[in-house]
Design a protein around this motif. Sequence first.
Motif, PDB file in Angstrom:
ATOM      1  N   ALA A   1      25.834  28.516  -2.907  1.00 42.20           N
ATOM      2  CA  ALA A   1      25.042  29.718  -2.615  1.00 42.20           C
ATOM      3  C   ALA A   1      25.197  30.114  -1.150  1.00 42.20           C
ATOM      4  CB  ALA A   1      23.579  29.481  -2.962  1.00 42.20           C
ATOM      5  N   LYS A   2      25.196  29.130  -0.267  1.00 44.06           N
ATOM      6  CA  LYS A   2      25.341  29.432   1.157  1.00 44.06           C
ATOM      7  C   LYS A   2      26.677  30.098   1.465  1.00 44.06           C
ATOM      8  CE  LYS A   2      22.543  25.716   3.204  1.00 44.06           C
ATOM      9  NZ  LYS A   2      22.656  24.463   3.961  1.00 44.06           N
ATOM     10  N   LEU A   3      27.722  29.653   0.779  1.00 44.98           N
ATOM     11  CA  LEU A   3      29.056  30.177   1.079  1.00 44.98           C
ATOM     12  C   LEU A   3      29.344  31.516   0.420  1.00 44.98           C
ATOM     13  CD1 LEU A   3      31.440  27.111   0.999  1.00 44.98           C
ATOM     14  CD2 LEU A   3      31.069  28.663   2.911  1.00 44.98           C
ATOM     15  N   GLY A   4      28.578  31.863  -0.611  1.00 43.26           N
ATOM     16  CA  GLY A   4      28.812  33.167  -1.210  1.00 43.26           C
ATOM     17  C   GLY A   4      29.012  33.187  -2.714  1.00 43.26           C
ATOM     18  N   GLY A   5      28.727  32.082  -3.390  1.00 44.74           N
ATOM     19  CA  GLY A   5      28.794  32.082  -4.848  1.00 44.74           C
ATOM     20  C   GLY A   5      27.665  32.955  -5.397  1.00 44.74           C
ATOM     21  N   ASP A   6      27.984  33.927  -6.250  1.00 43.03           N
ATOM     22  CA  ASP A   6      26.961  34.853  -6.761  1.00 43.03           C
ATOM     23  C   ASP A   6      26.162  34.252  -7.899  1.00 43.03           C
ATOM     24  OD1 ASP A   6      27.389  37.527  -5.338  1.00 43.03           O
ATOM     25  OD2 ASP A   6      29.414  36.963  -5.909  1.00 43.03           O
ATOM     26  N   THR A   7      26.836  33.460  -8.716  1.00 42.57           N
ATOM     27  CA  THR A   7      26.159  32.729  -9.781  1.00 42.57           C
ATOM     28  C   THR A   7      26.774  31.339  -9.804  1.00 42.57           C
ATOM     29  OG1 THR A   7      27.744  33.353 -11.488  1.00 42.57           O
ATOM     30  CG2 THR A   7      25.846  34.812 -11.203  1.00 42.57           C
ATOM     31  N   LEU A   8      26.157  30.469 -10.587  1.00 41.59           N
ATOM     32  CA  LEU A   8      26.558  29.067 -10.577  1.00 41.59           C
ATOM     33  C   LEU A   8      26.481  28.560 -11.996  1.00 41.59           C
ATOM     34  CD1 LEU A   8      26.762  26.530  -8.522  1.00 41.59           C
ATOM     35  CD2 LEU A   8      24.355  26.223  -9.088  1.00 41.59           C
ATOM     36  N   MET A   9      27.512  27.863 -12.440  1.00 45.12           N
ATOM     37  CA  MET A   9      27.393  27.223 -13.748  1.00 45.12           C
ATOM     38  C   MET A   9      27.335  25.719 -13.569  1.00 45.12           C
ATOM     39  SD  MET A   9      29.560  29.443 -16.519  1.00 45.12           S
ATOM     40  CE  MET A   9      28.576  28.866 -17.923  1.00 45.12           C
ATOM     41  N   ASP A  10      26.361  25.112 -14.246  1.00 49.55           N
ATOM     42  CA  ASP A  10      26.265  23.651 -14.258  1.00 49.55           C
ATOM     43  C   ASP A  10      26.967  23.180 -15.519  1.00 49.55           C
ATOM     44  OD1 ASP A  10      25.637  20.982 -14.239  1.00 49.55           O
ATOM     45  OD2 ASP A  10      23.577  21.285 -14.940  1.00 49.55           O
ATOM     46  N   LEU A  11      28.124  22.593 -15.346  1.00 52.64           N
ATOM     47  CA  LEU A  11      28.918  22.157 -16.497  1.00 52.64           C
ATOM     48  C   LEU A  11      28.855  20.649 -16.686  1.00 52.64           C
ATOM     49  CD1 LEU A  11      32.048  24.468 -16.031  1.00 52.64           C
ATOM     50  CD2 LEU A  11      29.924  24.908 -17.273  1.00 52.64           C
ATOM     51  N   SER A  12      27.751  20.063 -16.284  1.00 56.13           N
ATOM     52  CA  SER A  12      27.631  18.606 -16.389  1.00 56.13           C
ATOM     53  C   SER A  12      27.835  18.133 -17.823  1.00 56.13           C
ATOM     54  CB  SER A  12      26.249  18.165 -15.900  1.00 56.13           C
ATOM     55  OG  SER A  12      26.117  18.395 -14.519  1.00 56.13           O
ATOM     56  N   THR A  13      28.491  17.008 -17.938  1.00 63.75           N
ATOM     57  CA  THR A  13      28.676  16.401 -19.256  1.00 63.75           C
ATOM     58  C   THR A  13      28.350  14.912 -19.211  1.00 63.75           C
ATOM     59  OG1 THR A  13      31.002  15.933 -18.807  1.00 63.75           O
ATOM     60  CG2 THR A  13      30.514  17.989 -19.962  1.00 63.75           C
ATOM     61  N   GLY A  14      27.910  14.445 -18.075  1.00 64.86           N
ATOM     62  CA  GLY A  14      27.690  12.998 -17.935  1.00 64.86           C
ATOM     63  C   GLY A  14      26.245  12.602 -18.211  1.00 64.86           C
TER      64      GLY A  14
ATOM     65  N   HIS B   1      22.174  12.036 -17.694  1.00 68.15           N
ATOM     66  CA  HIS B   1      21.021  12.773 -17.177  1.00 68.15           C
ATOM     67  C   HIS B   1      21.285  14.272 -17.019  1.00 68.15           C
ATOM     68  CE1 HIS B   1      19.261   8.912 -16.660  1.00 68.15           C
ATOM     69  NE2 HIS B   1      19.936   8.584 -15.582  1.00 68.15           N
ATOM     70  N   ILE B   2      21.881  14.867 -18.023  1.00 62.49           N
ATOM     71  CA  ILE B   2      22.172  16.296 -17.941  1.00 62.49           C
ATOM     72  C   ILE B   2      20.895  17.101 -17.744  1.00 62.49           C
ATOM     73  CG2 ILE B   2      23.015  18.304 -19.184  1.00 62.49           C
ATOM     74  CD1 ILE B   2      25.004  16.727 -20.555  1.00 62.49           C
ATOM     75  N   HIS B   3      19.880  16.782 -18.526  1.00 57.19           N
ATOM     76  CA  HIS B   3      18.619  17.525 -18.468  1.00 57.19           C
ATOM     77  C   HIS B   3      18.036  17.476 -17.047  1.00 57.19           C
ATOM     78  CE1 HIS B   3      14.718  19.026 -20.069  1.00 57.19           C
ATOM     79  NE2 HIS B   3      14.199  18.243 -19.128  1.00 57.19           N
ATOM     80  N   GLN B   4      18.011  16.278 -16.471  1.00 49.28           N
ATOM     81  CA  GLN B   4      17.408  16.118 -15.146  1.00 49.28           C
ATOM     82  C   GLN B   4      18.259  16.770 -14.057  1.00 49.28           C
ATOM     83  OE1 GLN B   4      17.620  13.752 -17.515  1.00 49.28           O
ATOM     84  NE2 GLN B   4      15.427  13.527 -17.963  1.00 49.28           N
TER      85      GLN B   4
ATOM     86  N   LEU C   1      26.602  18.053 -27.468  1.00 47.02           N
ATOM     87  CA  LEU C   1      27.572  17.006 -27.801  1.00 47.02           C
ATOM     88  C   LEU C   1      27.160  15.656 -27.208  1.00 47.02           C
ATOM     89  CD1 LEU C   1      30.310  16.665 -29.332  1.00 47.02           C
ATOM     90  CD2 LEU C   1      31.428  16.799 -27.111  1.00 47.02           C
ATOM     91  N   GLU C   2      26.597  15.680 -26.000  1.00 45.29           N
ATOM     92  CA  GLU C   2      26.111  14.421 -25.416  1.00 45.29           C
ATOM     93  C   GLU C   2      25.030  13.803 -26.304  1.00 45.29           C
ATOM     94  OE1 GLU C   2      27.062  12.599 -22.838  1.00 45.29           O
ATOM     95  OE2 GLU C   2      28.522  13.990 -21.977  1.00 45.29           O
ATOM     96  N   LYS C   3      24.215  14.683 -26.892  1.00 49.51           N
ATOM     97  CA  LYS C   3      23.107  14.191 -27.722  1.00 49.51           C
ATOM     98  C   LYS C   3      23.592  13.466 -28.970  1.00 49.51           C
ATOM     99  CE  LYS C   3      19.704  17.657 -26.162  1.00 49.51           C
ATOM    100  NZ  LYS C   3      18.943  18.878 -26.509  1.00 49.51           N
ATOM    101  N   VAL C   4      24.828  13.776 -29.394  1.00 51.50           N
ATOM    102  CA  VAL C   4      25.375  13.055 -30.555  1.00 51.50           C
ATOM    103  C   VAL C   4      26.501  12.119 -30.108  1.00 51.50           C
ATOM    104  CG1 VAL C   4      24.671  14.720 -32.300  1.00 51.50           C
ATOM    105  CG2 VAL C   4      26.849  15.050 -31.100  1.00 51.50           C
ATOM    106  N   ASN C   5      26.401  11.675 -28.865  1.00 47.42           N
ATOM    107  CA  ASN C   5      27.350  10.704 -28.313  1.00 47.42           C
ATOM    108  C   ASN C   5      28.815  11.115 -28.452  1.00 47.42           C
ATOM    109  OD1 ASN C   5      25.267   8.860 -27.543  1.00 47.42           O
ATOM    110  ND2 ASN C   5      25.054   8.405 -29.741  1.00 47.42           N
TER     111      ASN C   5
END
Lengths: 558, 558
Positions: A217-230, A232-235, A257-261
């Motif tokens: 955000a500081k550098l200029g990203g207008d939006t951000l996608m969280d593509l975590s797959t590892g 504690h995704i929820h947290q 998909l993480e929820k079904v291993n």
Amino acid sequence: MENCNSEGRIKKIYVKSEKFPFAVGMKQVILTDTVVEGKHIANPPVNIYDTSGVFGDKDYTHDVKKGIPRLREAWHKDDTNFVQLDKFTSDYTNAQLADEELKKVAFPITYLPKKAKKGVAFTQMALAKQGIITPEMEYTAIRENLGRVDKQSYITPEFIRQEVAAGRAVIPCNPNHPEAEPMIIGSKFFVKINTNIGNSALGSSIEEEVEKSVYSAKLGGDTLMDLSTGKHIHQTREWIIRNCPVPMGTVPMYQALEKVNGNANELTWEMYRDTLIEQCEQGVDYFTIHAGLVKKLLPAIAKRLTGCVSRGGSIMAKWMKDHNEENFLYTHWDEICDILAEYDVAVSIGDGLRPGSTHDANDEAQLGELKVMGELCKRAWEKNVQVLIEGPGHVPMDKIKENMEKQIEWCHSAPFYTLGPLTTDIAPAYDHITSAIGAAMIGWFGTAMLCYVTPKEHLGLPNKEDVREGIITYKIAAHVADLAKHHPMASLRDDALSKARFEFRWIDQFNLSLDPEKAMEYYGVEKIKHTPYCTMCGPNFCAMRISREVSDKGKITE
Amino acid sequence: MENCNSEGRIKKIYVKSEKFPFAVGMKQVILTDTVVEGKHIANPPVNIYDTSGVFGDKDYTHDVKKGIPRLREAWHKDDTNFVQLDKFTSDYTNAQLADEELKKVAFPITYLPKKAKKGVAFTQMALAKQGIITPEMEYTAIRENLGRVDKQSYITPEFIRQEVAAGRAVIPCNPNHPEAEPMIIGSKFFVKINTNIGNSALGSSIEEEVEKSVYSAKLGGDTLMDLSTGKHIHQTREWIIRNCPVPMGTVPMYQALEKVNGNANELTWEMYRDTLIEQCEQGVDYFTIHAGLVKKLLPAIAKRLTGCVSRGGSIMAKWMKDHNEENFLYTHWDEICDILAEYDVAVSIGDGLRPGSTHDANDEAQLGELKVMGELCKRAWEKNVQVLIEGPGHVPMDKIKENMEKQIEWCHSAPFYTLGPLTTDIAPAYDHITSAIGAAMIGWFGTAMLCYVTPKEHLGLPNKEDVREGIITYKIAAHVADLAKHHPMASLRDDALSKARFEFRWIDQFNLSLDPEKAMEYYGVEKIKHTPYCTMCGPNFCAMRISREVSDKGKITE
């Protein structure tokens, strides 16, 4: 390294709305005078679009455990479109909250979610169709005009309302992410860039991801996608959202998909549905959903050089093959849209069949999916869900225009959101560049948002320096597209910088540039004050110095 | 870092000419087998255009004091077009050779120059017009076809002859630089890239410049310009030429100005003329000459935001203004061409009025000069001098096509050789990227050679790492242009790499890439052997792995 802004010449200013009780933040660069033969001539300040939110305020002290201020909460305090829930609706969320072990890694939540009042259509699109100019529309109008009140610009709040009503622009603003500043995505506006972050099964921590998101955000990203797959995704997502001043997107399928291993064939609609609600109530602003990859397109994958390279797409393809059934995201599309409309979460219809090589560009698989995406778009609009259409991928330059034209035609001018496209396959470690070429072109042709690519694309997870390189490269692509499509505010900054360059006002040149720190580091801090020639050439060979003499423009005073 | 080529899979091969006694060097990447369910399927090797000359031979030991082998000397041993001179013709050269003090920094010369026999027109263009296929034409034909004998390609030696005869292509090959491998510059061929090196009054040594020039050829620079303006220009150039396997260009005006201690108004035609001969006899292959900036164009400079940003151009502008006379390069054009024809030195007509900001793009000054350049081009061709036309500069994307179209029309399809163009002014420290976007596009539209830009553009002299970044970025721009314009050999490499990527043949993917070392460094050497998924996603989220399953393509065996 000394700070380039050492003279306090890059400021954050706030431009007040006349209609709503808020002011819109942006950067302002205060320029030094032009001094010719001892005479001072003032240069007007230059406003710059800014995505840093509170992080740009020099007095702001950030506490990651508290999150950033909930900007938009006050705007809607008495808004009768909303209801305040007294608990989270998602089973999964409630199970996570109840788990004592997880409290160690969880963000300390102090809020409960909101959603639309039953029977009320309150998305930006719904309100726009009713002729209502929302605070969010006003906010983006001021932003796009860079705060100029004497504006000749066409970008009025009313114009924004029309664009949103027609589906040609999207303002992603889930009320459960009130920390985000409103911004608009559409071909008539500044081209936006999205950055991707996210941990994977193979590494990186929550702290790192939050740090990267703030950095983005500081550098200029207008939006951000969280593509975590590892883990504690929820947290991880909660931490990011509570500290994120820009709209955030996800691909809910990754968590499903993480929820079904990782066993794609155990995916169910019910579980995916709960994941949508879980994320809507956390405050995700837009979802990538691969509903366009339908069963009839599977045979086209086998004809390709590089098959299906989309993660979400390949998961659904495998599910369809294993079950011999239609894509459940497609069959439940109306239900998905009903959920999204309740939280004003935009849908970014994913291109599961984006080409993974220049060889596969614009093929039967890709274009077949694009047509389906166009149908889904119309159906989402009927339910007032805001829509983005995702695009390729790997496409050689000569095939880019066709992509854009077909998208406009088949997807009814919904904003196009593309990954690059990469214009060749042979430069791993430089794919920020191979893709910036394609991104700039497709941005010029009408793409509204560009998903950044870092130098690590195809090779590994980006670190902070890669994120910086990716963002600046994409700020370039977006800006050159703005220039080429004649955005009314785009050339002001170029002209101011070029004038500074020609007059050897080095501080102004750096403060106006996309990455002042790096430019100054390359130039050399010690020389910044007064050098009326460039370091490449030395004084006798300085074309700009000689050129001033030739044109009798007077000598720049040191 | 372990060498990516650890398995000896990147080789230098030599493809023999059937007609002439030489073989053309190129790289060959030997691919590993595709192994599906234990079954081996061979992948054909991929040939790659190579500019490294002898530096690519693994057994070659370089002695910078001896220079590299004089490849083309043997080809012309009995050539009656040439005469062997018994001394240098330039007064300046002879004075430098006689100076005992300078011997300490001089390359130990063991040759004397050649020139055309009186009355004989022997340039590549002259011979082409006579229907003669020279060894140089044959050599470039084999190079452009990447050695394929079963070629379906249109690039035959006869086709090359026609292109050179018509002026649509240039083979820069001064017989006094026999170390250089012939290469061809024209819109029907691979887009080439030029790199600039050179010391300035403010720093860098002869050793550094020679090192950078060798480095440039190894990395893929097709030609090299020595733009030195500092001390010992004559000697620096000699060292570079004697160690340079690619054609070398200069801007003779830079040295001329040094000879008058930087006082432009002391420049004379006589001294410039001697400088041309000095450099012709050293072996420079092409000269940038700013003869198109004529007096009537001076008023247009004053109307610009950034005046005249070309060093050579601004020097001539100042000279014209001080003397109130026409540009002496323009008035002596025929005489210049006569000299160049005697040594087959190509002229690269310099664009002294290239725009220095997007604001000034395609303006009266720039286009006015382009017209004059077209007239000069025709006159040079009448004297059989090979011609390149130099182009901008700073140009926003929407104005690039017009540049190319006007150049083709007004300059009669002579090869266009552009600096970028930079598509925005606001990204100092990233101008390799702002310009690669423009370079890729203009290359697609027909530009034959792209002058590279490094991250230090506008800021300082590039170091070795900057040279690498600039070259790879421009190899990308040139290659994506080749793909877009459908060069018959261009997509082979992309397809081979993409297939390797889809099959997790990591070694092949890296060996086929533009910068194997960096790609492997980012990926991680330890993982290179057998990882049937990408590090970004982990095994469950590997789209390519899942995609193979969906398409029943069989499992890649580890």
